[in-house]
Structure formats: C-alpha cells, structure tokens
Write an enzyme that holds these catalytic residues in place. Structure first.
Site, mmCIF file in Angstrom:
data_model
loop_
_atom_site.group_PDB
_atom_site.id
_atom_site.type_symbol
_atom_site.label_atom_id
_atom_site.label_comp_id
_atom_site.label_asym_id
_atom_site.label_seq_id
_atom_site.Cartn_x
_atom_site.Cartn_y
_atom_site.Cartn_z
ATOM 1 N NE ARG A 1 7.577 -0.752 11.165
ATOM 2 C CZ ARG A 1 6.511 -0.530 10.385
ATOM 3 N NH1 ARG A 1 6.614 0.255 9.345
ATOM 4 N NH2 ARG A 1 5.353 -1.103 10.647
ATOM 5 C CE LYS B 1 -2.325 -0.442 3.807
ATOM 6 N NZ LYS B 1 -1.983 -1.749 4.366
ATOM 7 N NE ARG C 1 2.346 -4.755 11.384
ATOM 8 C CZ ARG C 1 3.258 -4.318 10.521
ATOM 9 N NH1 ARG C 1 4.449 -4.876 10.466
ATOM 10 N NH2 ARG C 1 2.970 -3.323 9.716
ATOM 11 N NE ARG D 1 -4.127 -1.134 10.197
ATOM 12 C CZ ARG D 1 -3.034 -0.523 9.754
ATOM 13 N NH1 ARG D 1 -3.110 0.625 9.182
ATOM 14 N NH2 ARG D 1 -1.880 -1.095 9.865
ATOM 15 N NE ARG E 1 8.156 -2.429 6.433
ATOM 16 C CZ ARG E 1 6.880 -2.073 6.496
ATOM 17 N NH1 ARG E 1 6.251 -1.659 5.417
ATOM 18 N NH2 ARG E 1 6.223 -2.179 7.626
HETATM 19 P P1 AMP Z 1 1.184 0.443 9.312
HETATM 20 O O1 AMP Z 1 2.518 1.016 8.995
HETATM 21 O O2 AMP Z 1 0.070 0.962 8.456
HETATM 22 O O3 AMP Z 1 1.201 -1.049 9.381
HETATM 23 O O4 AMP Z 1 0.805 0.954 10.776
HETATM 24 C C1 AMP Z 1 1.649 0.663 11.859
HETATM 25 C C2 AMP Z 1 0.838 0.583 13.121
HETATM 26 O O5 AMP Z 1 0.166 1.836 13.378
HETATM 27 C C3 AMP Z 1 -0.291 -0.453 13.105
HETATM 28 O O6 AMP Z 1 0.179 -1.766 13.378
HETATM 29 C C4 AMP Z 1 -1.205 0.110 14.208
HETATM 30 O O7 AMP Z 1 -0.665 -0.149 15.483
HETATM 31 C C5 AMP Z 1 -1.119 1.616 13.979
HETATM 32 N N1 AMP Z 1 -2.160 2.092 13.032
HETATM 33 C C6 AMP Z 1 -1.975 2.629 11.808
HETATM 34 N N2 AMP Z 1 -3.145 2.947 11.228
HETATM 35 C C7 AMP Z 1 -4.112 2.594 12.101
HETATM 36 C C8 AMP Z 1 -5.540 2.637 12.073
HETATM 37 N N3 AMP Z 1 -6.219 3.112 11.007
HETATM 38 N N4 AMP Z 1 -6.222 2.166 13.155
HETATM 39 C C9 AMP Z 1 -5.569 1.689 14.220
HETATM 40 N N5 AMP Z 1 -4.228 1.592 14.307
HETATM 41 C C10 AMP Z 1 -3.485 2.041 13.260
#
Ligand code: AMP
Length: 214
Positions: A155, A13, A166, A88, A122
């Site tokens: 990370r 994404k 996740r 989400r 990554r």
């Molecule tokens: P990502 O890089 O999009 O995987 O986001 C990293 C982390 O940020 C996720 O594993 C969540 O802990 C938090 N996060 C990001 N976007 C959201 C969302 N829309 N709702 C809840 N938590 C989020």
C-alpha cells in the site's frame, strides 16, 4: 458490547479486532477498510478521501463521524461491535459518546520498531483488499491473492516514509484521546509488543479486560 480499539497504525488492531469479532459474534468495523473500500470502488466517498488517505493524513472529523454513525445503525451492529480505527481524535470521541457510547476501550501499545517491522512487510490484494504479510501471513503463491488471484501490492501508505508520517500524526492528534478515556473504568491498556506468532497473548489480555465489562 460496544468496543473501541485504540492504538497506532500497525499495532495489530485489525488482526485482534477480527479475531475478537469471530469469538464474540460481533462485527469488526474498520474505518480504514471503509475508506479503502470506497477508494477501490471509486465511489463518491472514495473520491473525496483518496488523496488524504494516500498521504497518511486524517479524514476530516465531520465526514468520519457521519460515515461511522451511519455504519453503526446497520442491523449487524445492533448488539455491539469492535470498532477499529475510530475514534482517532477527541472530537470524534465526543461525537461517539453522543451517538453510541463505548462499553470498553482497549488501548493496544507497541514500540515504534515493532510497528515499522510489521507495516513495511504488509501486502494488500488489489482485487479484494485481503491483507498478507511477507513474514507472518504469506500467500500460497508469492504476489498473488489466495482467494481472488488478484495482484498483491505494498500500500502507498505502508512505505517507510509514509509510515513515519502516520506515526507522527498518531502521536500528535490521537494521543490526547488516551487522556480523554484513561480515567474511565472501561479503559484498558493492552501490551502488544509481541511477535504475531504470539498473538494469543494479546487476545487473552483483551478477553480478560472484556470479562470485566457488562
Ligand atoms: P487505517 O487502515 O486505520 O490506518 O486507516 C487508513 C487511513 O484512513 C488513515 O491513514 C486515514 O487517512 C483514514 N482514516 C481511518 N480512520 C480514520 C479516522 N477515524 N479519522 C480520520 N481518518 C481516518
């Protein structure tokens, strides 16, 4: 054009949103980047979400909705945006319909094996947050960021056990979103089961979909 990109973590994404953002001249807004940036800065938001993000769980809807709503009111998003990582949950999607209903929803799909391969390789810069990959996007000097010379690390939430969590969180909490959106004319499925070298095949599908919305 207000565009939402859906898809499991690691589906591509971020990369796709950033390419489309340059092409259409609209900002790429990533909630993951907003939270990670806040954690790096150690500001109030960062302190609130640090342990949640590092364990791969979801930040509470109310807080995410507040953060996104504020971000979308900024001038650069007035003509539209590519939103990556939000909504989400169905609750977030309902909230977004009220404050900024999306014109198109692109759902990127890839199988679990492809996703784990991408995420476990990554690396992220501890200085500026830039993203690299041990196979697809290597820095000039191993372990060092090209732009700020910061140290590159894996990370915490890209460890294989956390990735599995996740993906489970995604399956359980986010899949209902697809049911929420998939009856709309503005909903499109994008096949993302390609190697990153073939990224054009993914962006082309997105562009075709976007040509069908206003
Ligand atoms: P990502 O890089 O999009 O995987 O986001 C990293 C982390 O940020 C996720 O594993 C969540 O802990 C938090 N996060 C990001 N976007 C959201 C969302 N829309 N709702 C809840 N938590 C989020």
């Amino acid at each position: 054009m207000r565009i939402v990109l859906l898809g499991a973590p690691g589906v591509g994404k971020g990369t796709i949103a950033s390419l489309l953002s340059k092409k259409y001249g609209l900002p790429h807004i990533s909630t993951g980047d907003i939270f990670k940036g806040a954690i790096r800065k150690g500001d109030e938001l960062g302190l609130r979400v640090k342990s949640i993000v590092e364990s791969g769980n979801l930040v509470p809807d109310e807080l995410v909705n507040q953060v996104v709503r504020k971000r979308l009111l900024q001038e650069d998003a007035s003509k539209g945006f590519f939103l990556d990582g939000y909504p989400r949950t169905v609750e977030q999607a309902n909230a977004m319909d009220k404050f900024s209903k999306p014109d198109a929803i692109l759902n990127l799909n890839a199988d679990r094996k492809t996703i784990i391969k991408r995420l476990s390789g990554r690396r992220v810069c501890t200085g500026c947050g830039a993203i690299y990959h041990i196979r697809y996007s290597q820095p000039k000097k191993e372990g060092i960021c090209d732009s700020c010379k910061g140290k590159l690390i894996k990370r915490k939430d890209d460890d294989e056990s956390v990735i599995a969590n996740r993906l489970d969180v995604y399956e359980n909490q986010t899949k209902p979103l697809i049911e929420f959106y998939n009856k709309r004319k503005s909903y499109f499925e994008i096949d993302s089961n390609y190697e990153m070298e073939d990224i054009d095949r993914i962006t082309k599908q997105c562009e075709d979909a976007l040509s069908k919305v206003k």
